[in-house]
Design an enzyme around this catalytic site. Sequence first.
Site, PDB file in Angstrom:
ATOM      1  N   ASN A 117       0.989  -1.299  -0.061  1.00  0.00           N
ATOM      2  CA  ASN A 117      -0.020   0.113  -0.096  1.00  0.00           C
ATOM      3  C   ASN A 117       0.806   1.207  -0.106  1.00  0.00           C
ATOM      4  O   ASN A 117       0.372   2.328  -0.612  1.00  0.00           O
ATOM      5  CB  ASN A 117      -0.845   0.078   1.278  1.00  0.00           C
ATOM      6  CG  ASN A 117      -2.050   1.053   1.143  1.00  0.00           C
ATOM      7  OD1 ASN A 117      -2.647   0.975   0.173  1.00  0.00           O
ATOM      8  ND2 ASN A 117      -2.308   1.686   2.229  1.00  0.00           N
ATOM      9  N   VAL A 126      -5.535   5.416  -7.294  1.00  0.00           N
ATOM     10  CA  VAL A 126      -5.555   4.420  -6.389  1.00  0.00           C
ATOM     11  C   VAL A 126      -5.735   4.664  -5.354  1.00  0.00           C
ATOM     12  O   VAL A 126      -4.602   4.804  -4.540  1.00  0.00           O
ATOM     13  CB  VAL A 126      -4.279   3.405  -7.075  1.00  0.00           C
ATOM     14  CG1 VAL A 126      -4.205   1.955  -6.409  1.00  0.00           C
ATOM     15  CG2 VAL A 126      -4.327   3.275  -8.737  1.00  0.00           C
ATOM     16  N   PRO A 127      -6.809   4.446  -4.463  1.00  0.00           N
ATOM     17  CA  PRO A 127      -6.765   5.212  -3.228  1.00  0.00           C
ATOM     18  C   PRO A 127      -6.503   4.385  -2.025  1.00  0.00           C
ATOM     19  O   PRO A 127      -7.239   3.830  -1.390  1.00  0.00           O
ATOM     20  CB  PRO A 127      -8.412   5.107  -3.219  1.00  0.00           C
ATOM     21  CG  PRO A 127      -8.990   3.952  -4.053  1.00  0.00           C
ATOM     22  CD  PRO A 127      -7.856   3.762  -5.132  1.00  0.00           C
ATOM     23  N   CYS A 128      -5.046   4.199  -2.097  1.00  0.00           N
ATOM     24  CA  CYS A 128      -4.359   4.005  -0.760  1.00  0.00           C
ATOM     25  C   CYS A 128      -4.699   4.714   0.607  1.00  0.00           C
ATOM     26  O   CYS A 128      -4.575   4.045   1.605  1.00  0.00           O
ATOM     27  CB  CYS A 128      -3.066   3.934  -1.121  1.00  0.00           C
ATOM     28  SG  CYS A 128      -2.302   5.397  -1.578  1.00  0.00           S
ATOM     29  N   HIS A 129      -5.120   5.857   0.477  1.00  0.00           N
ATOM     30  CA  HIS A 129      -5.797   6.679   1.548  1.00  0.00           C
ATOM     31  C   HIS A 129      -7.149   6.014   2.240  1.00  0.00           C
ATOM     32  O   HIS A 129      -7.131   6.254   3.441  1.00  0.00           O
ATOM     33  CB  HIS A 129      -6.029   8.001   1.329  1.00  0.00           C
ATOM     34  CG  HIS A 129      -7.047   8.257   0.276  1.00  0.00           C
ATOM     35  ND1 HIS A 129      -6.738   8.246  -1.218  1.00  0.00           N
ATOM     36  CD2 HIS A 129      -8.495   8.640   0.323  1.00  0.00           C
ATOM     37  CE1 HIS A 129      -7.856   8.343  -1.780  1.00  0.00           C
ATOM     38  NE2 HIS A 129      -8.934   8.447  -0.812  1.00  0.00           N
TER      39      HIS A 129
END
Length: 161
Positions: A117, A126-129
């Site tokens: 991540n 690419v929503p790693c948050h």
Amino acid sequence: MKHHTVIDSPYGPLTLVADGGDLCGLYMVGQRHRPPEENFGAREDDTLFDEVTGQLAAYFEGDLKEFDLPLRLDGTPFQRDVWEQLGQIPYGETRSYGELAETLGNLGASRAVGLANGKNPIGIIVPCHRVVGANGSLTGYGGGLDRKKRLLDFESGAALF
């Protein structure tokens, strides 16, 4: 051949990197695991990145919930599997590292999921948050915990009040 540009955003300047017609990088200032600038290729005007910048602008306005862009995610097979799962987390929702590991069929891989991540080369899109600790706590974010909190608040609507 790689090209890049830098755009303004509510979260500070964002460096966009493309190879051919595919977006292969979105990096924040001070981001952990940010490659050296010389790896980004020649600086181009924003017209090469019109679709990306348009979708990001719509996202930041709250009008876009899902990105539809050609992406190239370079990494190990495990990293690419994690990044693919990140894209499945709906806007405004979160998943824990353990939940992602379970989705990948390996309950004991939550730390490996966290490492993958953190190396996501295309943040926000690419929503790693959207990945949090098992108890919902904010843990680790390559762009900094303050940005992670702001992004999560924005997506949940908390930033509107």
